[in-house]
Design a protein around this motif. Structure first.
Motif, PDB file in Angstrom:
ATOM      1  N   GLU A 128       0.675  -1.183  -0.177  1.00 50.52           N
ATOM      2  CA  GLU A 128      -0.106  -0.004   0.023  1.00 50.52           C
ATOM      3  C   GLU A 128       0.956   1.329   0.158  1.00 50.52           C
ATOM      4  OE1 GLU A 128      -3.483   1.987   2.401  1.00 50.52           O
ATOM      5  OE2 GLU A 128      -2.914  -0.088   2.913  1.00 50.52           O
ATOM      6  N   ALA A 129       2.013   1.150   0.682  1.00 54.35           N
ATOM      7  CA  ALA A 129       2.913   2.313   0.824  1.00 54.35           C
ATOM      8  C   ALA A 129       3.443   2.536  -0.414  1.00 54.35           C
ATOM      9  CB  ALA A 129       3.845   2.110   1.793  1.00 54.35           C
ATOM     10  N   MET A 130       3.992   1.497  -1.266  1.00 54.00           N
ATOM     11  CA  MET A 130       4.300   1.920  -2.467  1.00 54.00           C
ATOM     12  C   MET A 130       3.635   2.276  -3.736  1.00 54.00           C
ATOM     13  SD  MET A 130       6.961  -1.652  -2.891  1.00 54.00           S
ATOM     14  CE  MET A 130       6.656  -1.821  -4.644  1.00 54.00           C
ATOM     15  N   LEU A 131       2.364   1.816  -3.631  1.00 54.87           N
ATOM     16  CA  LEU A 131       1.274   2.348  -4.494  1.00 54.87           C
ATOM     17  C   LEU A 131       1.315   3.706  -3.946  1.00 54.87           C
ATOM     18  CD1 LEU A 131      -1.151   1.645  -6.481  1.00 54.87           C
ATOM     19  CD2 LEU A 131      -2.401   1.027  -4.544  1.00 54.87           C
ATOM     20  N   LYS A 132       1.031   4.215  -3.099  1.00 51.11           N
ATOM     21  CA  LYS A 132       0.864   5.588  -2.623  1.00 51.11           C
ATOM     22  C   LYS A 132       1.858   6.349  -2.997  1.00 51.11           C
ATOM     23  CE  LYS A 132      -1.051   8.566   1.115  1.00 51.11           C
ATOM     24  NZ  LYS A 132      -2.004   8.671   2.208  1.00 51.11           N
ATOM     25  N   ALA A 133       3.099   5.926  -2.847  1.00 47.61           N
ATOM     26  CA  ALA A 133       4.236   6.517  -3.226  1.00 47.61           C
ATOM     27  C   ALA A 133       4.299   6.697  -4.893  1.00 47.61           C
ATOM     28  CB  ALA A 133       5.584   6.084  -2.621  1.00 47.61           C
ATOM     29  N   TRP A 134       3.847   5.675  -5.533  1.00 44.15           N
ATOM     30  CA  TRP A 134       3.622   5.826  -6.925  1.00 44.15           C
ATOM     31  C   TRP A 134       2.878   6.867  -7.435  1.00 44.15           C
ATOM     32  CZ3 TRP A 134       6.508   4.730 -11.301  1.00 44.15           C
ATOM     33  CH2 TRP A 134       5.848   4.751 -12.442  1.00 44.15           C
ATOM     34  N   LYS A 135       1.730   6.813  -6.701  1.00 47.29           N
ATOM     35  CA  LYS A 135       0.490   7.866  -7.101  1.00 47.29           C
ATOM     36  C   LYS A 135       0.983   9.427  -6.671  1.00 47.29           C
ATOM     37  CE  LYS A 135      -3.507   4.744  -6.590  1.00 47.29           C
ATOM     38  NZ  LYS A 135      -4.777   4.771  -5.984  1.00 47.29           N
ATOM     39  N   ALA A 136       1.880   9.487  -5.742  1.00 47.46           N
ATOM     40  CA  ALA A 136       2.565  10.387  -5.488  1.00 47.46           C
ATOM     41  C   ALA A 136       3.813  11.058  -5.953  1.00 47.46           C
ATOM     42  CB  ALA A 136       2.202  10.962  -3.742  1.00 47.46           C
ATOM     43  N   ARG A 137       4.179  10.357  -6.692  1.00 45.90           N
ATOM     44  CA  ARG A 137       5.500  10.480  -7.298  1.00 45.90           C
ATOM     45  C   ARG A 137       5.878  11.889  -7.899  1.00 45.90           C
ATOM     46  NH1 ARG A 137       2.650   7.401 -10.979  1.00 45.90           N
ATOM     47  NH2 ARG A 137       2.562   8.254 -12.980  1.00 45.90           N
ATOM     48  N   ALA A 138       4.742  12.806  -8.273  1.00 45.93           N
ATOM     49  CA  ALA A 138       5.006  13.923  -8.906  1.00 45.93           C
ATOM     50  C   ALA A 138       5.375  15.021  -7.647  1.00 45.93           C
ATOM     51  CB  ALA A 138       3.593  14.639  -9.308  1.00 45.93           C
TER      52      ALA A 138
END
Length: 195
Positions: free
Chosen positions: A37-47
């Protein structure tokens, strides 16, 4: 940073995110879910990630925030039952294993969460006080204080256990050793090259 470079750097952090999640959750399945879940959130917030800053600390902060958010939500729904969690552990019969390892593992579990987290990140994980402070969202002095208090508390707990005044030996010494070494190994794999 382009998406490909971000994805590559994020993928390198997977073992460290899983190890940190396990140190927080104490349950491998829940920890893996949390890390994912943390990786997914990091990916979504990569900008919002600033290239050149510490990606490991940034993702650890995301993971830590997710853990505490979920813990607050679950506390409202249902109280945690530590006895049920302990009963699910599988222990091996190893009468020759050193009791000190078991006591150390149990002593870590007795620490307040903020102290245990700081001690695992600095002591077993090999992170600097600065990186740990960034992950935990507090001052470096606070982390140093937490680690110092945690070390003192572990020493006192171990002394009490060794004198027979306290102790929970539901986990075998072999499992305790394996758990401590796994956490140390997983948390210290990605130490900065200049460390």
């Amino acid at each position: 940073m382009d998406d490909h470079a971000f994805k590559s750097e994020l993928a390198e952090l997977i073992p460290h995110l899983r190890a940190f999640a396990r140190s927080l959750c104490g349950n491998a399945t829940a920890a893996d879910d949390l890390a994912q879940e943390a990786m997914l959130k990091a990916w979504k917030a990569r900008a919002s990630y600033q290239a050149g800053t510490n990606l490991k600390a940034w993702t650890f902060t995301i993971l830590r925030n997710l853990f505490y958010s979920e813990k607050r939500r679950s506390w409202r729904r249902q109280q945690l039952d530590p006895e049920v969690a302990e009963a699910t552990l599988v222990s091996n019969d190893d009468p020759s294993a050193a009791i000190e390892l078991l006591s150390l593992r149990n002593a870590l579990d007795e620490l307040p969460e903020d102290q245990r987290e700081a001690l695992i990140l600095v002591g077993a994980g090999g992170l600097s006080y600065e990186e740990t402070a960034e992950i935990c969202g507090c001052a470096i002095g606070t982390i140093k204080s937490r680690v110092s208090r945690a070390r003192k508390a572990v020493t006192e707990i171990l002394e009490a256990k060794m004198s027979g005044l306290a102790g929970d030996h539901s986990l075998s010494a072999a499992d305790a050793f394996e758990d401590i070494m796994r956490q140390a190994d997983e948390l210290s794999r990605d130490l900065p090259a200049d460390a």
